[in-house]
Write a protein that holds these residues in place. Structure first.
Motif, short mmCIF file in Angstrom:
data_model
loop_
_atom_site.label_atom_id
_atom_site.label_comp_id
_atom_site.label_asym_id
_atom_site.label_seq_id
_atom_site.Cartn_x
_atom_site.Cartn_y
_atom_site.Cartn_z
N ARG B 106 0.92 -1.46 0.00
CA ARG B 106 -0.02 -0.37 -0.08
C ARG B 106 1.02 1.11 -0.07
NH1 ARG B 106 -1.46 2.81 4.38
NH2 ARG B 106 -0.95 0.82 5.33
N THR B 107 1.69 1.29 0.53
CA THR B 107 3.26 2.32 1.15
C THR B 107 3.65 2.64 -0.37
OG1 THR B 107 4.09 1.43 2.45
CG2 THR B 107 2.68 2.60 3.45
N SER B 112 11.04 -1.48 -7.44
CA SER B 112 10.04 -1.65 -8.47
C SER B 112 9.70 -3.02 -9.54
CB SER B 112 8.80 -1.03 -9.06
OG SER B 112 9.55 -0.85 -10.72
N LEU B 113 10.80 -3.92 -10.10
CA LEU B 113 11.28 -4.84 -10.86
C LEU B 113 10.46 -5.15 -12.59
CD1 LEU B 113 11.69 -7.96 -7.87
CD2 LEU B 113 13.35 -6.09 -8.70
N ASN B 114 10.13 -3.87 -13.04
CA ASN B 114 10.21 -3.89 -13.72
C ASN B 114 10.64 -3.73 -15.18
OD1 ASN B 114 6.91 -3.91 -13.31
ND2 ASN B 114 6.78 -1.39 -13.92
N TYR B 129 -2.88 -16.66 -10.16
CA TYR B 129 -3.42 -15.60 -8.54
C TYR B 129 -2.15 -15.76 -8.34
CZ TYR B 129 -2.72 -19.06 -6.23
OH TYR B 129 -2.35 -21.15 -5.68
N ILE B 130 -0.61 -15.86 -8.27
CA ILE B 130 -0.32 -15.34 -7.94
C ILE B 130 0.73 -14.62 -8.50
CG2 ILE B 130 2.92 -16.65 -7.57
CD1 ILE B 130 0.98 -19.41 -6.76
N LYS B 131 0.92 -14.58 -10.04
CA LYS B 131 0.92 -13.54 -11.07
C LYS B 131 0.35 -11.86 -10.48
CE LYS B 131 2.34 -13.31 -15.65
NZ LYS B 131 1.80 -11.50 -15.96
N ALA B 136 1.42 -4.81 -8.71
CA ALA B 136 0.54 -3.60 -7.44
C ALA B 136 -0.30 -3.20 -9.09
CB ALA B 136 1.72 -2.35 -7.02
N GLU B 137 -1.36 -2.57 -8.23
CA GLU B 137 -2.05 -1.71 -9.14
C GLU B 137 -1.79 -1.20 -10.25
OE1 GLU B 137 -2.13 -1.04 -5.67
OE2 GLU B 137 -3.41 -2.03 -4.88
N ASN B 138 -0.65 0.03 -10.10
CA ASN B 138 0.39 0.32 -11.28
C ASN B 138 0.94 -0.97 -11.71
OD1 ASN B 138 1.94 -0.37 -9.87
ND2 ASN B 138 2.42 1.83 -8.53
N GLY B 139 0.57 -2.06 -11.77
CA GLY B 139 1.01 -2.65 -13.21
C GLY B 139 2.95 -3.06 -12.23
#
Lengths: 267, 406, 243, 261
Positions: B106-107, B112-114, B129-131, B136-139
């Protein structure tokens, strides 16, 4: 007649206040007198007598004794340094006259009011940047500059008349000599009161020890006596009794000088 | 004046004395030398098991980067390190059921590992479901799942046939009836840690009905189960397991005692899936989903995923990313440990028990628990008979409301 | 003024006690730990026959890991206690071993325990896996307990233990007159200007006495009888003394 | 005299330096944290956190409880401390040692007090066990400070009053109160400070971070948010508390100015 009633009422009050301490001392010698699960004494009257709490605390966990000496060092050094810093500051507040004095004093009170929990994290960050974390200084430094004793001593120093200072000014010019020779003997009882109070406060500190220190050998005993540190509750009771004795000694010294101070009252 | 001097001398004595002690304590502290290429992983004993237990095999064989386990004692220190943005640790291993994991997501206390291609490649290999849980929401890919854990009922096929026990698709009431019908002290061991089942029942209720708007009928159902569990919930060492045969479950499962276990509610942690669960070796065991609450209500079995989350403020970030990409590569080609349970399209035909567990995991869903204070403490108080059922329920509902709306 | 004298007294007593405890708590704790005698699992030679090419049987030797037979415990006789070195001292560990042939008091080990581990062959009380222990070899308490365990005659040990206890008592009782003399001397010399020396002198004397007692009584050693302070050992051995 | 006053100011330097480093800097950091959106994204968001915190129903409950604690427990504490230290002054000989009985609670570590309190008041639904714990723990401190204050008063003032025939409470109300009113003010302020510090005892007493509604104080709110990683709520709640405390202090100083002779 009124005196006797007052005495009776006072001694009743004293008994009430002493009850928890008596329970702690008595139950620290009791056998299975503590209900570990919900952290409560099983019964008001202890059953049997055994030194198992003390044995576990002092012999089984012998490393606790090092923490005791840490506690002595922390409380001792913090109190002395704190008094050494606060007396001049309070003296300056009561004597010196400069524009923002009232505002600065109000600021002192404000900072004093801030609950410890709030400034824990920023202090953690500050100490980490100064590479002081996990060292004895992490506990000593922030506490030495506590504004609380400055506030107390200023209130006491407010009662002093200026006549003392003018008299002293005739002989010496150095501020320190005036302060040490003239003002401090005057307020001996109050300084001792603040000494006892600051010592008791940093003798029982828990939060700072948890967050700023990580090595077990540096933690004060008060940190270990808090709950959830691996000691069973009967050991905590025994530890609390041992932990009380040094401050009682300190208070007895203070009690003496207080009596001397109050003699002059002759109420 | 003399009298004051004596007291001061006395305090000087203690101070000198304790300073000597302090010097001794100060220098006794060990000075950790800071090698350049080691990554530091704080291990919080409260969050379950350690990174080293799960990942030492990888450590030795492939990645050339050394990982050292750092020891913050409790979660309060971990939270302080997170909030203070400490840079002296590189990544953290948590599990999805701990509240800290949800807060980190949440915080945004993650890196991020994009831009690490292997991470995305690894996630594609997992069940969807694990993916989803890992993005997170923002991908952003905020974590690398590296371990899985599911609870199931483990039973020996032949013994259960002998007693006519049928565990597939049963509800709690059926399960309890079957257990009560068993002979008191036959020569087989029916070992059931009811404490675990109570926790499972309450989390299932939370999943299916939610604590806030529980109707009277559901509360009655929950009360009946809890009452039964409390009746059986006898601590291990008291040995009053009327269900068990004369000898208690021995400390370590020697082969002899394993053979006569009839059924056991086993909560397998990631380690046991791949390495030490003795049941695989002995064979003859089957696993099935935990009982459902009611006839029509089927809810998937809860799966706990353990993952790595990177510290955004770590001072050895490139080294960490290099390590993570090597790790993801390794995990993608891995065929030995628990990763196979989390990846799609694996077959375990050689071992019936592994196949059952794989089916449970592939149809499962990631679950998270409330902190202990919110539900666990009240549940424990009720199970130890210190609180009435209705009081416990109210307390739990009040705590949950406070936890969410605070 | 009364509270000042009381405060001084409590101060002196409390800090001396804490100081002494800081020095001796660890020894006391070591003392109360169970004592064990251990023997390393080493490879021993066992007699064996070997048939040569021409069918004759030769006497040969084969070396295999072996432990003394009395080290085997447990109801199936396949359990061995061993001592395992950890960072907080020696911890007792339990191994399940499979045994082979037995000769002259040693039994062959075919699996379950490695060579080089210290197998426990005797202890001075009931011990359980996970307990912290100290290795003292065959001192009298271990010998006594194992002898009683196997039902052998323990009168020899009892005589020895009694002799040891007497020397203990002499040590403790001897200290008292010497302390009285020391206090008198201290009063005579610490007069007037030297009055403040009295308290430190007493503290130093207490430390000396404790060091002496520690050497004579606490430390487990050859002629040093530590029965007096060893509560655990004292309780278990008392029945055999019929004291 | 002028140079003397100038030199006095230099005395303040050490205390001010330390204060700046270990108290002012963290306070500024707390204010900064209360103005950013999140510990990690550090986006400046202004008073949004304050609005969010103030709208939160549980923050208002915590505020109400804390103020109630200050409004009820602190006056009771100060009055009892004042009365007790006055009565104790009158005691002669051995009765003087009664004061130690009241000082003792201050010296007892928290853990053992809580164990005793849970035995005496287990499962009582009212808020008074925590108030009594607060009074019990802090009465010793106030008695010390008030007794020390009494010792600075000169005896002559009382001789003169006794000659005019004043005795008992009239004497105290007319002479003692104005003389030590600065001390009285700061005992009240200390009471308020210590009403925040009672969190550790009440946390141990209730054993959970979700106590019954009547004793859910600000400290619980801050502690729970600390563990939920949103430090912003904690920071803004803290800044708001310090503003409220500032109001109490200003009112106190004004009142004290009006009372002193």
């Amino acid at each position: 007649m009124k005196k006797v009633v007052v005495k009776m009422m006072l001694s009743l009050c004293a008994l009430l206040f002493l009850l928890p301490i008596m329970l702690t001392v008595v139950h620290s010698f009791g056998v299975q007198s503590v209900d570990e699960g919900n952290f409560r004494l099983t019964s008001l009257v202890p059953s049997g007598f055994s030194l198992v709490g003390y044995y576990d605390l002092l012999i089984e966990h012998f490393y606790v004794l090092r923490n005791f000496w840490n506690s002595v060092f922390y409380a001792g050094s913090i109190t002395c340094l704190n008094i050494a810093v606060s007396v001049p500051a309070a003296y300056a507040f009561s004597q010196a006259r400069f524009k923002g004095k009232e505002l600065l004093f109000f600021f002192y009170i404000m900072l004093m009011m801030m609950p410890l929990q709030v400034t824990l994290l920023p202090n953690y960050i500050g100490l980490r940047d100064m590479k002081l974390l996990d060292t004895p200084l992490a506990i000593v430094l922030p506490s030495v500059f506590a504004p609380f004793s400055v506030f107390l001593l200023t209130q006491y120093m407010k009662g002093l008349e200026q006549s003392y200072v003018e008299a002293a000014l005739l002989e010496t010019k150095s501020v320190f000599r005036i302060m040490l020779q003239m003002i401090v003997p005057q307020l001996r009882t109050c300084i001792l009161a603040v000494f006892v109070f600051v010592f008791a406060e940093y003798w029982n500190m828990v939060e700072q020890a948890d967050i700023y220190l990580r090595r077990e050998t540096l933690k004060p005993l008060s940190g270990l006596l808090a709950i959830g540190e691996g000691l069973t509750t009967s050991e905590v009771l025994a530890g609390s009794v041992i932990f009380m004795i040094p401050i009682v000694i300190l208070y007895l010294y203070f009690h003496d000088s207080l009596e001397v101070g109050l003699e002059s009252m002759k109420l | 004046m003399k009298e004051k001097k004596v007291t001061q001398r006395k305090f000087a004595v203690i101070l000198v004395l304790s300073m000597v002690m302090m010097l001794f304590a100060g220098c006794a502290g060990e000075k950790k030398k800071k090698e350049e290429e080691t990554l530091l992983v704080p291990e919080d004993t409260l969050l379950g098991y350690t990174y080293s237990e799960v990942y030492t095999p990888y450590q030795l064989s492939s990645c050339d980067v050394k990982v050292e386990i750092v020891q913050p004692e409790d979660s309060e220190l971990m939270v302080t390190k997170l909030l203070a943005g400490d840079s002296d640790y590189d990544f953290m291993m948590l599990s999805t059921d701990s509240a800290l994991a949800a807060d980190i997501l949440r915080t945004g206390a993650y890196y991020s590992l994009n831009d690490v291609p292997e991470a995305a490649g690894l996630l594609d290999r997992y069940h969807d479901y694990i993916k989803e849980a890992a993005t997170a929401e923002n991908g952003d890919i905020w974590m690398i799942p590296c371990g899985v854990n599911v609870s199931f009922v483990l039973y020996r096929e032949d013994v259960c046939e002998e007693y006519g026990l049928d565990f597939d698709g049963m509800t709690y009431t059926e399960f309890l009836e079957q257990v009560e019908a068993l002979p008191k002290n036959g020569e087989h061991t029916f070992f059931t840690p009811y404490g675990l089942m109570t926790a499972d029942i309450t989390s299932k209720f939370e999943q299916v009905y939610g604590y806030e708007d529980m109707s009277q009928q559901e509360t009655e159902l929950l009360r009946s189960y809890m009452e039964k569990m409390r009746a059986y919930d006898v601590p291990f060492n008291e040995g009053k397991w009327w269900l068990l045969s004369s000898e208690k479950r021995p400390e370590h499962l020697s082969d002899a005692s394993m053979k006569n276990i009839a059924f056991e509610l086993e909560r397998s942690d990631n380690m046991s899936l791949s390495v030490s669960l003795d049941y695989f070796r002995i064979g003859g065991f089957r696993a099935t989903k935990l009982p459902d609450l009611e006839e029509g209500v089927v809810c998937p079995s809860g799966v706990r995923v353990d993952f790595i989350v990177i510290n955004p403020k770590s001072d050895k970030l490139e080294l960490t990313l290099q390590y993570v990409s090597q790790l993801c590569e390794k995990l993608q080609k891995d065929t030995t440990t628990a990763i196979r349970y989390m990846s799609r399209g694996e077959d375990f035909s050689n071992n019936v028990l592994r196949e059952d567990i794989y089916r449970l995991i592939s149809e499962g869903e990631v679950y998270s628990l409330y902190p202990y204070d919110v539900v666990g403490a009240e549940l424990m108080a009720y199970r130890e008979g210190k609180q009435e059922f209705d009081v416990m329920l109210e307390e739990i509902q009040r705590n949950i409301k406070m936890f969410q709306e605070e | 003024m009364k509270t000042k004298r009381a405060a001084d007294f409590i101060f002196a007593v409390f800090f001396t006690v804490m100081l002494l405890l800081t020095m001796f708590a660890e020894d006391l704790y070591r003392l109360t730990l169970p004592k064990v005698a251990v023997e390393e699992v080493t490879r021993r030679a066992f007699a064996a026959e070997m048939t040569g090419k021409d069918g004759a049987v030769y006497e040969t030797w084969r070396t295999v890991p072996a432990i003394p037979t009395e080290a085997l415990l447990g109801d199936y006789g396949d359990m061995v206690y061993a001592v395992n070195e950890t960072e907080n001292g020696l911890i007792l560990v339990e191994y399940i071993v499979s045994t082979g042939e037995e000769s002259e008091g040693y039994i062959e080990i075919t699996g379950g325990i490695l060579t080089g581990t210290l197998a426990v062959i005797g202890s001075d009380r009931e011990i359980y896996p996970g307990q912290q222990v100290i290795i003292t070899g065959w001192d009298e308490s271990v010998a006594l307990h194992t002898a009683r365990e196997r039902g052998e005659d323990i009168s020899g040990y009892v005589q020895e233990m009694r002799k040891r206890l007497l020397t203990d008592i002499v040590c403790v009782v001897g200290v008292i007159p010497v302390t009285v003399v020391a206090v008198l001397l201290c009063n005579r010399f610490c007069k007037g200007r030297w009055r403040f020396l009295k308290v430190p002198a007493l503290i130093v004397w207490c430390i000396l006495v404790c060091l002496f007692l520690r050497a004579t009584i606490l430390l487990p050693g050859e002629w040093i009888p530590e029965k007096l302070i060893d509560w655990e050992g004292w309780k278990t051995n008392r029945e055999s003394f019929q004291l | 005299m002028k140079r003397y006053l100038l030199k006095c100011r230099l005395l303040l330097i050490p205390s001010l330096a330390g204060l700046a480093l270990f108290y002012v800097l963290p306070y500024v950091r707390v204010i900064y944290y209360s103005l950013i959106e999140n510990q990690f994204s550090r986006r400046f968001v202004g008073l949004q956190n304050y609005v969010k915190v103030f709208q939160n129903e549980y923050f208002r409950l915590a505020l109400k409880n804390s103020l109630l604690l200050i409004a009820t427990a602190v006056p009771v504490l100060v009055v009892t401390a004042f009365l007790l230290s006055l009565l104790l002054l009158k005691m002669k000989g051995y009765w003087k040692l009664l004061r130690i009985a009241f000082i003792f609670p201050m010296l007892v570590p928290t853990a053992s007090v809580v164990v005793v309190w849970r035995t005496l008041f287990d499962g009582s639904e009212s808020v008074w066990p925590v108030y009594l714990l607060f009074i019990y723990k802090n009465i010793g401190l106030l008695i010390i400070l008030l007794s020390a204050a009494f010792s600075t008063l000169e005896g002559e003032v009382y001789e003169a009053a006794r000659l005019d025939g004043a005795y008992g409470f009239a004497l105290h109300r007319k002479i003692t109160l104005p003389l030590i009113s600065p001390t009285l003010l700061f005992t009240i302020l200390i009471g308020v400070v210590y009403s925040f510090k009672v969190f550790r005892e009440s946390y141990l007493y209730f054993g959970t971070s979700y106590p019954p509604d009547h004793s859910y104080t600000l400290q619980y709110y801050m502690n729970n948010h600390f563990f939920k990683l949103n430090y912003q709520n904690l920071a803004s709640a803290a800044v708001m508390t310090s503003l409220i405390v500032a109001v109490i202090v200003v009112v106190g100083v004004r009142l004290q100015k009006k009372f002193t002779v």
